[in-house]
Structures are given as structure tokens and as C-alpha cells.
Design a protein around this motif. Structure first.
Motif, PDB file in Angstrom:
ATOM      1  N   GLY A   1       0.858  -1.066  -0.048  1.00  0.00           N
ATOM      2  CA  GLY A   1      -0.062  -0.036  -0.078  1.00  0.00           C
ATOM      3  C   GLY A   1       0.846   1.210   0.141  1.00  0.00           C
ATOM      4  N   ALA A   2       1.814   1.136   0.721  1.00  0.00           N
ATOM      5  CA  ALA A   2       2.745   2.618   0.855  1.00  0.00           C
ATOM      6  C   ALA A   2       3.522   2.747  -0.504  1.00  0.00           C
ATOM      7  CB  ALA A   2       3.750   2.382   2.050  1.00  0.00           C
ATOM      8  N   TYR A   3       3.919   1.537  -1.043  1.00  0.00           N
ATOM      9  CA  TYR A   3       4.674   1.805  -2.171  1.00  0.00           C
ATOM     10  C   TYR A   3       3.787   2.319  -3.335  1.00  0.00           C
ATOM     11  CZ  TYR A   3       7.815   0.432  -6.034  1.00  0.00           C
ATOM     12  OH  TYR A   3       8.623   0.677  -7.352  1.00  0.00           O
TER      13      TYR A   3
ATOM     14  N   ALA B   1       3.963   5.698  -5.787  1.00  0.00           N
ATOM     15  CA  ALA B   1       3.992   5.627  -7.048  1.00  0.00           C
ATOM     16  C   ALA B   1       2.865   6.502  -7.789  1.00  0.00           C
ATOM     17  CB  ALA B   1       3.692   3.945  -7.699  1.00  0.00           C
ATOM     18  N   PHE B   2       1.516   6.471  -7.292  1.00  0.00           N
ATOM     19  CA  PHE B   2       0.600   7.307  -7.389  1.00  0.00           C
ATOM     20  C   PHE B   2       0.909   8.703  -7.461  1.00  0.00           C
ATOM     21  CE2 PHE B   2      -2.268   3.592  -6.904  1.00  0.00           C
ATOM     22  CZ  PHE B   2      -2.719   3.376  -8.319  1.00  0.00           C
ATOM     23  N   TRP B   3       1.583   8.915  -6.578  1.00  0.00           N
ATOM     24  CA  TRP B   3       1.910  10.555  -6.289  1.00  0.00           C
ATOM     25  C   TRP B   3       3.157  10.896  -7.341  1.00  0.00           C
ATOM     26  CZ3 TRP B   3       6.301  13.492  -5.619  1.00  0.00           C
ATOM     27  CH2 TRP B   3       6.163  15.130  -4.981  1.00  0.00           C
TER      28      TRP B   3
ATOM     29  N   GLY C   1       1.322  11.312 -10.656  1.00  0.00           N
ATOM     30  CA  GLY C   1       0.532  12.627 -10.819  1.00  0.00           C
ATOM     31  C   GLY C   1       1.299  13.717 -10.851  1.00  0.00           C
ATOM     32  N   HIS C   2       2.553  13.379 -10.300  1.00  0.00           N
ATOM     33  CA  HIS C   2       3.622  14.647 -10.621  1.00  0.00           C
ATOM     34  C   HIS C   2       4.163  14.834 -11.790  1.00  0.00           C
ATOM     35  CE1 HIS C   2       6.637  17.649  -9.140  1.00  0.00           C
ATOM     36  NE2 HIS C   2       7.453  16.690  -9.776  1.00  0.00           N
ATOM     37  N   ASN C   3       4.157  13.343 -12.846  1.00  0.00           N
ATOM     38  CA  ASN C   3       4.648  13.594 -14.236  1.00  0.00           C
ATOM     39  C   ASN C   3       3.178  13.158 -15.278  1.00  0.00           C
ATOM     40  OD1 ASN C   3       7.429  13.888 -13.560  1.00  0.00           O
ATOM     41  ND2 ASN C   3       7.380  12.095 -12.767  1.00  0.00           N
ATOM     42  N   ILE C   4       2.219  13.537 -14.836  1.00  0.00           N
ATOM     43  CA  ILE C   4       0.876  13.039 -15.607  1.00  0.00           C
ATOM     44  C   ILE C   4       0.821  13.437 -16.992  1.00  0.00           C
ATOM     45  CG2 ILE C   4      -0.297  14.985 -15.009  1.00  0.00           C
ATOM     46  CD1 ILE C   4      -1.499  11.245 -14.876  1.00  0.00           C
ATOM     47  N   GLU C   5       1.496  14.653 -17.405  1.00  0.00           N
ATOM     48  CA  GLU C   5       1.786  14.895 -18.718  1.00  0.00           C
ATOM     49  C   GLU C   5       2.730  14.104 -19.775  1.00  0.00           C
ATOM     50  OE1 GLU C   5       5.237  16.491 -16.725  1.00  0.00           O
ATOM     51  OE2 GLU C   5       3.071  16.503 -16.346  1.00  0.00           O
TER      52      GLU C   5
ATOM     53  N   ALA D   1       7.768   0.547 -13.326  1.00  0.00           N
ATOM     54  CA  ALA D   1       7.779   0.959 -14.410  1.00  0.00           C
ATOM     55  C   ALA D   1       7.372   2.313 -14.718  1.00  0.00           C
ATOM     56  CB  ALA D   1       7.064   0.021 -15.397  1.00  0.00           C
ATOM     57  N   ALA D   2       6.338   2.556 -14.161  1.00  0.00           N
ATOM     58  CA  ALA D   2       5.835   4.058 -14.178  1.00  0.00           C
ATOM     59  C   ALA D   2       6.802   5.091 -13.620  1.00  0.00           C
ATOM     60  CB  ALA D   2       4.429   4.474 -13.698  1.00  0.00           C
TER      61      ALA D   2
END
Length: 485
Positions: A213-215, A219-221, A224-228, A315-316
Motif C-alpha cells: 500500500g505504501a509503495y 507511485a501514484f504520487w 501524478g507529478h509527471n502526469i503529462e 515501470a511508471a
């Protein structure tokens, strides 16, 4: 030595296992009617009552966490980075493919493991590929061969791989000497391992959900920071997977081959579908619903969580960070690349976070890997537990070795052991596939009737002679009572 192991690995992976793995997975996917798609939601439904257990087995949730503890390790962090640098971003696509078809393979092997489980002389459920090879195929020699490969791979070599990644990450983040890392790992692992299977399952049940969960939150953060950049990242993965970029350079065949090989290798190493490892955890569970197929669904979810979710998160992080554009990135080792990618997004503390994450990911893999080896040692000793003390010492010795060893040799040994295991197991589950499909149909027939799926061994006289007496007979009366509440 390394050259010889690499030569054998190249033959097994490039000409044998890659086609066997994909072929078997496609066969099970088609024969089960795309069970991983049709019953995708049911994988999660089974978890609702997955905390039930009895005196002989661990709960389904503990079995899932134990298998995830083994799956979610260096393959999710270091392995993904290695796949990207060696095979290009396209390797991620082939990891997804392996995971998708591997879900059907995992369903079959875990259902069979639950069906053919037995009890050791302490009264605990034991099972796995070695057991269904002996009972279902009447080929104990095949089970002995599989157990030998698994004990080498999971009890010894894979634990060295996990310890190596912990030591490497600690050295990069905290400048701690590998020797001290090894000592701490041996002490902590030893305390849990000597507590036996239930001790391992309890630790996995607590640690795995928290660490995963923490990882994923981090990763989502980052994403989101590099969403473009995400659309370009996805396009890069697809182009690289099919060699569209290499076609321009005239190296089309080589590019696809490298992406496929690395993706399939790391995908299998990470999610373990078809390898025959996770069924050892599945067999130790007291299933709910009380039917062998319920464990098939639980472990199918494990493959999804491991590769489609957690490996994709790594990977993301790497591909959206832009770190691959740096000079000499191919010279960076796997875990260091992941650390640099995260640090570029969140700052220096990203390196520390990955070092801590790899500790928990790899540490839980060590204890779960040992649990698999333990069940197979018990198989070799015909359900006795006398030899476990020696196995535990050997496993801890390999943890220390791994903390100090060079990476290339350790990874090569791991790939060779894994290939031998997988080939033996894939042959066995192909031969027993008819029984697994029959159980899946029985399970879903009862679901459609609105019943709690309950396995009645008396309805299958052709299987009854193969299954150990008392295992499912006792479950019928016991579980019928549970179903009436």
C-alpha cells in the motif's frame, strides 16, 4: 562458471521456456474460457471471508499474503529496472502479457495443489506441485525432481538474490557495509523461520498489505507529478514492444526478441505463474468457500496484484522520471536505477524510501521462499519434519552469501533454477489440466445456483482414489455446517 550457466539459460529461455510458458498459459486461458476476464470480479469477492481457517491450515488471506510476500520482491523493483535497461521499455508490455495469461496458469496449479494437499506429522496442511505429481500423476520421481529444484531455487538461491538487493540498496542509501546487513538479515529471518509456517504466514499477513500500500501510494504520487508524460510513456512501451523504433534502425528482430525475453523472464520471476511456487502456499490454506477452486481464484488475484499493479508502478516511476535519458544508464545496476528515478521526482529521500521498501519486499520474500522450500523438504521426507533444522541453517547461510556475492552470478543461478522448476511444473499441470477445469466448472455451477461452493469428493470417484483420505471427507461435514450458518 558464469559463462556456462548463461549458456544453459540462453537455451532454456530463448528456445524452450518462453514458448512453453506462453503456450501453456494461452491453452489454459482458452480452455477455461478466459477465466481471468469472465471472473475478474470474483477474485475480489473470495477475499470477503478469506480470514477463516482451522487447526490444520492457515487462512486464505494468509496464503495470499505469503504468496505475495514471495512474489513481491526484487523482481518488482530491481527486476523491472533490469528488464527495461536490457530489453527496452517494451519489456513491460510482455510482462503484462505474461501476467494476463499467467493468471489462468496460476488458477490451475493452485486449484490442483489444494485438491491434492495432505497433512504432515504435526497435523498441518502441506501440498504443492510435488504432491500433485505424486498423487495425481503417480510419478513420485517427478515430485522429487521438482522438490530438488525448488529447494535449490527458493530455499537457497532466490534468498541470496533478495539479500543481495537489500545489501545493495542499503549501501547506496546509507553506506552500510554488506557484511553488517547480512548479519542483521540472518538474525531477523532466523527468528521467524524457526517459528515455522504459521509464524511466516502471520508476519506476511501484517507486513505485505502495509508495504504494498505504501509503495503504491508513492507511485501514484510520482505518476501524478509527471502526469503529462504518461501518454508518451505508454506509447513508448507499445512501440518498443513491437520493435517499431528498431525497425527504423534495421534491428527489428533483435529488438523484439530482447523485449520479449526480458519481459517474459522478469514477468515470470516476479509473478511466478506456472513456476510451481505459489501452489505451496495455496495448499496450506483452509479454503473458503470450501472448494479447491477458491484457492485458484485467490492466487489468480496474486498474479494480478504483483505484475499488473506493483510492477507497473515501478515501470511508471522509472519511465516517467526521464532518468533513462541520462548517460551510461545501462551501467547502473537494477535497484540503483529505481532509486535514482524516484529521487528525481521526490528528492533525495526517494533513495531512502526505496532502500526501506526493498528491505521489506525482499525480507518477506526470504521468509516466504523458505516456507515453500520447507513444504518440499517435508515431501522428500514423506511428511516428516526431521530435516527442517538443516534446511533452515542452509537457507540462512545463503542469505549471508547473497549479501556479499556479485550480482551477475546470483541472478544467473536464479534464472537457471527457476527455468528447471517451471518446465517440470508446466508439464505436470498440462497432464492434470482436465481435473482443474472440471473443478472450476463444479465451483461455478454451484455459484450459479446460488449455493456456497462446497467440494464433495464422493461426486468424483475417479479423483477420490488419488486424494488423501480424510482431507476432503472431513471438510465436507465441517464446511456444510459453516454453510448453513
Amino acid at each position: 562458471m558464469t559463462d556456462l550457466i548463461n549458456f544453459i539459460n540462453n537455451i532454456l529461455w530463448d528456445y524452450v521456456l518462453i514458448y512453453l510458458l506462453l503456450g501453456v498459459g494461452l491453452y489454459f486461458t482458452l480452455r477455461s474460457g478466459f477465466i481471468q476476464l469472465r471472473h475478474f470480479g470474483h477474485m475480489f469477492s473470495v477475499l470477503k471471508n478469506s480470514n477463516k481457517s482451522d487447526n490444520s491450515g492457515i487462512s486464505s488471506f494468509q496464503a495470499l499474503c505469503t504468496s505475495l510476500a514471495a512474489r513481491v520482491g526484487t523482481g518488482n523493483l530491481a527486476g523491472v529496472a533490469i528488464a527495461i535497461t536490457a530489453g527496452g521499455p517494451g519489456a513491460i508490455f510482455w510482462m503484462w502479457v505474461v501476467a494476463f495469461i499467467g493468471m489462468a496458469t496460476s488458477f490451475v496449479e493452485s486449484t490442483l495443489a489444494q485438491l491434492y494437499k495432505t497433512k504432515d506429522d504435526q497435523g498441518n496442511y502441506r501440498g504443492g506441485p510435488a504432491y500433485y505429481m505424486e498423487k495425481g500423476l503417480k510419478k513420485r520421481w517427478m515430485g522429487v525432481l521438482f522438490s530438488f529444484f525448488l529447494i535449490i531455487a527458493f530455499g537457497l538461491v532466490f534468498n541470496a538474490v533478495q539479500a543481495n538487493s537489500i545489501a545493495e540498496a542499503a549501501a547506496f542509501a546509507f553506506n552500510v557495509k554488506p557484511f553488517y546487513v547480512g548479519i542483521v538479515l540472518v538474525i531477523i529471518s532466523g527468528i521467524i523461520i524457526f517459528g515455522g509456517l504459521r509464524s511466516i504466514a502471520r508476519v506476511a499477513e501484517l507486513v505485505v498489505p502495509f508495504m504494498a500500500g505504501a509503495y503504491l501510494i508513492l507511485a501514484f504520487w510520482v505518476v501524478g507529478h509527471n502526469i503529462e508524460r504518461i501518454p508518451a510513456v505508454f506509447a513508448l512501451i507499445i512501440k518498443s514492444a513491437f520493435g517499431l523504433q528498431e525497425a527504423i534502425a534495421g534491428t527489428l528482430g533483435y529488438g523484439i526478441s530482447q523485449a520479449m525475453t526480458q519481459g517474459v523472464q522478469r514477468g515470470l520471476f516476479s509473478n511466478e505463474a506456472g513456476m510451481g511456487s505459489a501452489p505451496n502456499a495455496a495448499a496450506s490454506a483452509s479454503p473458503y468457500p470450501p472448494h479447491p477452486a477458491s484457492q485458484g481464484y485467490v492466487q489468480m488475484l496474486g498474479v494480478f496484484m504483483d505484475t499488473i499493479v506493483i510492477c507497473s508502478a515501478t515501470a511508471a516511476i522509472i519511465l516517467s522520471s526521464g532518468v533513462l535519458n541520462e548517460v551510461n544508464v545501462t551501467a547502473i545496476s537494477g535497484i540503483e536505477l529505481t532509486q535514482r528515478a524516484l529521487s528525481s521526482a521526490v528528492g533525495h529521500w526517494g533513495t531512502t524510501f526505496i532502500a526501506i521498501a526493498i528491505f521489506f519486499f525482499a525480507f518477506t520474500s526470504i521468509i516466504a521462499n523458505y516456507a515453500y522450500a520447507e513444504s518440499n523438504m517435508i515431501f522428500l521426507e514423506r511428511n516428516h519434519t526431521a530435516g527442517l533444522f538443516i534446511l533452515r541453517l542452509a537457507a540462512l547461510g545463503m542469505v549471508m552469501f547473497g549479501a556479499l556475492a556479485e550480482v551477475p552470478l546470483v541472478w544467473s543461478m536464479a534464472n537457471l533454477s527457476m527455468a528447471c522448476m517451471a518446465i517440470v511444473n508446466l508439464i505436470a499441470i498440462l497432464m492434470l489440466s482436465g481435473i482443474a477445469i472440471k473443478l472450476a466448472k463444479d465451483y461455478n455451477r454451484q455459484r450459479k445456483l446460488g449455493q456456497l461452493p462446497t467440494f464433495n469428493i464422493n461426486s468424483y470417484p475417479e479423483i477420490q482414489q488419488q486424494v488423501e483420505k480424510g482431507i476432503w471427507d472431513n471438510d465436507i461435514s465441517h464446511n456444510s455446517e459453516k454453510g448453513n450458518h
